[in-house]
Design a protein around this motif. Structure first.
Motif, short mmCIF file in Angstrom:
data_model
loop_
_atom_site.label_atom_id
_atom_site.label_comp_id
_atom_site.label_asym_id
_atom_site.label_seq_id
_atom_site.Cartn_x
_atom_site.Cartn_y
_atom_site.Cartn_z
N SER A 4 0.83 -1.20 0.00
CA SER A 4 0.00 0.00 0.00
C SER A 4 0.87 1.26 0.00
O SER A 4 1.97 1.28 0.52
N GLU A 81 -7.13 1.87 5.27
CA GLU A 81 -6.64 1.36 3.99
C GLU A 81 -7.81 1.23 3.05
O GLU A 81 -8.91 0.87 3.46
N SER A 83 -8.74 0.91 -1.56
CA SER A 83 -8.25 0.76 -2.93
C SER A 83 -8.67 1.95 -3.77
O SER A 83 -9.77 2.48 -3.59
N ARG A 88 -3.55 0.40 -3.83
CA ARG A 88 -3.96 0.38 -2.43
C ARG A 88 -3.31 1.55 -1.67
O ARG A 88 -2.11 1.78 -1.80
N ARG A 90 -2.73 3.49 2.14
CA ARG A 90 -2.76 3.42 3.61
C ARG A 90 -2.67 4.87 4.09
O ARG A 90 -1.63 5.52 3.94
#
Length: 152
Positions: A4, A81, A83, A88, A90
């Motif tokens: 991420s 987190e 998408s 991805r 964070r």
């Protein structure tokens, strides 16, 4: 291995005394996730101070221009987190409080993406937040709102 992308964000709990301002969002990239409601705010620029970012994001998304010193907090921090179309994310986000009477949203400074992503703007009470079946972020917003009303 965590793939991420780290990101910092500032979010603003705009309170009119008893209600909080939220935007109804949807994502063309992940239509199955929406709709959901969020506070104004978003990602910080690379070297941007979190309060400066909160000022910028609030002005872009609502048209309201304030000084960084007008914010209370941060009153809440979280790491989430999710998408996106680029991968991805964070995101570490800090929430600030701004107390203002209800005002009309000015979308003139929103980007095309923000106008598509952020639909309806609405003021919510903690009672309405607890009663809704819609998704609201952060999930503990009704409790936060109740605590902040007691502090006012």
């Amino acid at each position: 291995m965590d793939n991420s992308i780290p990101r910092r964000a500032a979010r603003v709990l705009v309170l009119d005394g008893r209600r909080v301002l939220l935007f109804r969002c949807t994502s063309a990239h992940r239509p199955q996730d929406g709709p959901w409601w969020i506070t104004p705010g978003g990602g910080l620029e690379s070297d941007e101070d979190v309060r400066t970012g909160a000022v910028r994001e609030l002005a872009e998304e609502t048209g309201l221009v304030v000084a960084p010193t007008e914010f209370e907090g941060p009153v809440f921090e979280e790491e989430i987190e999710y998408s996106t179309s680029t991968g991805r994310q964070r995101q570490r986000q800090q929430y600030f409080v701004l107390r203002r009477p209800e005002f009309a949203i000015d979308r003139a400074s929103q980007t095309e993406w923000e106008r598509e992503f952020m639909g309806e703007a609405r003021w919510w009470s903690s009672t309405e937040l607890r009663a809704t079946t819609e998704t609201v972020y952060p999930p503990n917003l009704a409790d936060l709102l109740d605590g902040l009303k007691k502090e006012a």
